[in-house]
Design a protein around this motif. Sequence first.
Motif, PDB file in Angstrom:
ATOM      1  N   THR A 121       0.841  -1.196   0.000  1.00 60.14           N
ATOM      2  CA  THR A 121       0.000   0.000   0.000  1.00 60.14           C
ATOM      3  C   THR A 121       0.877   1.248   0.000  1.00 60.14           C
ATOM      4  O   THR A 121       0.630   2.199  -0.744  1.00 60.14           O
ATOM      5  CB  THR A 121      -0.921   0.009   1.234  1.00 60.14           C
ATOM      6  OG1 THR A 121      -1.787  -1.114   1.162  1.00 60.14           O
ATOM      7  CG2 THR A 121      -1.732   1.281   1.318  1.00 60.14           C
ATOM      8  N   HIS A 122       1.917   1.236   0.807  1.00 60.39           N
ATOM      9  CA  HIS A 122       2.813   2.389   0.867  1.00 60.39           C
ATOM     10  C   HIS A 122       3.654   2.525  -0.402  1.00 60.39           C
ATOM     11  O   HIS A 122       3.916   3.643  -0.857  1.00 60.39           O
ATOM     12  CB  HIS A 122       3.700   2.299   2.107  1.00 60.39           C
ATOM     13  CG  HIS A 122       2.962   2.587   3.364  1.00 60.39           C
ATOM     14  ND1 HIS A 122       2.247   1.628   4.026  1.00 60.39           N
ATOM     15  CD2 HIS A 122       2.791   3.726   4.058  1.00 60.39           C
ATOM     16  CE1 HIS A 122       1.682   2.171   5.083  1.00 60.39           C
ATOM     17  NE2 HIS A 122       1.992   3.437   5.121  1.00 60.39           N
ATOM     18  N   SER A 138       1.292   3.944  -2.997  1.00 62.05           N
ATOM     19  CA  SER A 138       1.006   5.340  -2.649  1.00 62.05           C
ATOM     20  C   SER A 138       2.164   6.244  -3.049  1.00 62.05           C
ATOM     21  O   SER A 138       1.952   7.319  -3.606  1.00 62.05           O
ATOM     22  CB  SER A 138       0.736   5.483  -1.157  1.00 62.05           C
ATOM     23  OG  SER A 138      -0.439   4.826  -0.805  1.00 62.05           O
ATOM     24  N   SER A 148       2.144   6.637  -6.764  1.00 60.07           N
ATOM     25  CA  SER A 148       1.048   7.522  -7.165  1.00 60.07           C
ATOM     26  C   SER A 148       1.382   8.982  -6.897  1.00 60.07           C
ATOM     27  O   SER A 148       1.129   9.857  -7.732  1.00 60.07           O
ATOM     28  CB  SER A 148      -0.230   7.129  -6.418  1.00 60.07           C
ATOM     29  OG  SER A 148      -1.244   8.056  -6.647  1.00 60.07           O
ATOM     30  N   VAL A 149       1.950   9.248  -5.736  1.00 61.53           N
ATOM     31  CA  VAL A 149       2.343  10.622  -5.398  1.00 61.53           C
ATOM     32  C   VAL A 149       3.387  11.128  -6.394  1.00 61.53           C
ATOM     33  O   VAL A 149       3.279  12.241  -6.901  1.00 61.53           O
ATOM     34  CB  VAL A 149       2.872  10.700  -3.946  1.00 61.53           C
ATOM     35  CG1 VAL A 149       3.576  12.012  -3.685  1.00 61.53           C
ATOM     36  CG2 VAL A 149       1.740  10.486  -2.956  1.00 61.53           C
ATOM     37  N   LEU A 166     -10.810  11.715  -1.608  1.00 60.51           N
ATOM     38  CA  LEU A 166      -9.444  11.304  -1.305  1.00 60.51           C
ATOM     39  C   LEU A 166      -9.154  11.431   0.186  1.00 60.51           C
ATOM     40  O   LEU A 166      -8.534  10.549   0.784  1.00 60.51           O
ATOM     41  CB  LEU A 166      -8.459  12.152  -2.117  1.00 60.51           C
ATOM     42  CG  LEU A 166      -6.992  11.770  -2.059  1.00 60.51           C
ATOM     43  CD1 LEU A 166      -6.776  10.375  -2.628  1.00 60.51           C
ATOM     44  CD2 LEU A 166      -6.168  12.786  -2.835  1.00 60.51           C
ATOM     45  N   HIS A 221      -8.244   8.312   2.595  1.00 59.91           N
ATOM     46  CA  HIS A 221      -6.933   8.353   3.229  1.00 59.91           C
ATOM     47  C   HIS A 221      -7.057   8.269   4.755  1.00 59.91           C
ATOM     48  O   HIS A 221      -6.342   7.496   5.399  1.00 59.91           O
ATOM     49  CB  HIS A 221      -6.204   9.639   2.839  1.00 59.91           C
ATOM     50  CG  HIS A 221      -4.782   9.691   3.279  1.00 59.91           C
ATOM     51  ND1 HIS A 221      -3.784   8.999   2.644  1.00 59.91           N
ATOM     52  CD2 HIS A 221      -4.187  10.354   4.290  1.00 59.91           C
ATOM     53  CE1 HIS A 221      -2.633   9.235   3.237  1.00 59.91           C
ATOM     54  NE2 HIS A 221      -2.850  10.062   4.256  1.00 59.91           N
ATOM     55  N   HIS A 239      -5.761   5.069   6.729  1.00 57.03           N
ATOM     56  CA  HIS A 239      -4.658   5.338   7.648  1.00 57.03           C
ATOM     57  C   HIS A 239      -5.036   4.950   9.071  1.00 57.03           C
ATOM     58  O   HIS A 239      -4.270   4.274   9.765  1.00 57.03           O
ATOM     59  CB  HIS A 239      -4.299   6.827   7.582  1.00 57.03           C
ATOM     60  CG  HIS A 239      -2.837   7.075   7.471  1.00 57.03           C
ATOM     61  ND1 HIS A 239      -2.060   7.352   8.550  1.00 57.03           N
ATOM     62  CD2 HIS A 239      -2.014   7.095   6.397  1.00 57.03           C
ATOM     63  CE1 HIS A 239      -0.818   7.537   8.154  1.00 57.03           C
ATOM     64  NE2 HIS A 239      -0.764   7.392   6.851  1.00 57.03           N
ATOM     65  N   ASP A 283      -1.310  14.895   6.940  1.00 53.04           N
ATOM     66  CA  ASP A 283      -1.251  14.765   5.488  1.00 53.04           C
ATOM     67  C   ASP A 283      -2.490  15.391   4.853  1.00 53.04           C
ATOM     68  O   ASP A 283      -2.397  16.216   3.943  1.00 53.04           O
ATOM     69  CB  ASP A 283      -1.161  13.275   5.136  1.00 53.04           C
ATOM     70  CG  ASP A 283      -0.424  12.999   3.856  1.00 53.04           C
ATOM     71  OD1 ASP A 283       0.219  13.912   3.320  1.00 53.04           O
ATOM     72  OD2 ASP A 283      -0.472  11.847   3.401  1.00 53.04           O
TER      73      ASP A 283
END
Length: 174
Positions: free
Chosen positions: A87-88, A91, A94-95, A121, A125, A129, A164
């Motif tokens: 997942t990280h 992510s 994607s970022v 989003l 998130h 999270h 975030d």
Amino acid sequence: MDKNVEINLDAATLENISKGASRVFNLMRDGVLPSLSVFLFIFSIVALVVLGKKQRPNSLPKSTLIPNWPLGLRLALVPLLISFALTHVFSAASVYFNTKVANPGTEQYFQNMGVGRLFSLSHAHLFAHASMYFLLAALVQFSGRGPVFTVWAPIVAIWAGVFDVVAWWGLKEI
């Protein structure tokens, strides 16, 4: 080579794409506000550590520690933790794509994003999270480690998701 040739990507990929050039540096927007958000994050961590000095070390009986769990439960942790790690990784990819490839920068990405998309989003998130790090916090309670590992690391990770999302809204609205 023709400079007017555009890459044809699907609509989801191009949702926030911008053809604009990079912006000029602004001291308040690019220097002071990010520094203030980092300062607030560090201040909150320090406050948590100071308030947490009264926490006692983990005193769970040995029978509840992860090495003593049934084999099936311990094996179930492996794909769970691999999924969290992936997942990280996705992510981060994607970022990078959204802020370096599809847009000239982070601010442009959030400025081009609609408020409805930002709400969606933010919801996803925060929910992911909170769920992921709450589950990890529950797991590390059974690890037999000290309070830095079992208390503060999960708290910092959960608060990072909140900060975030606050930063995203700041980029969009300020």
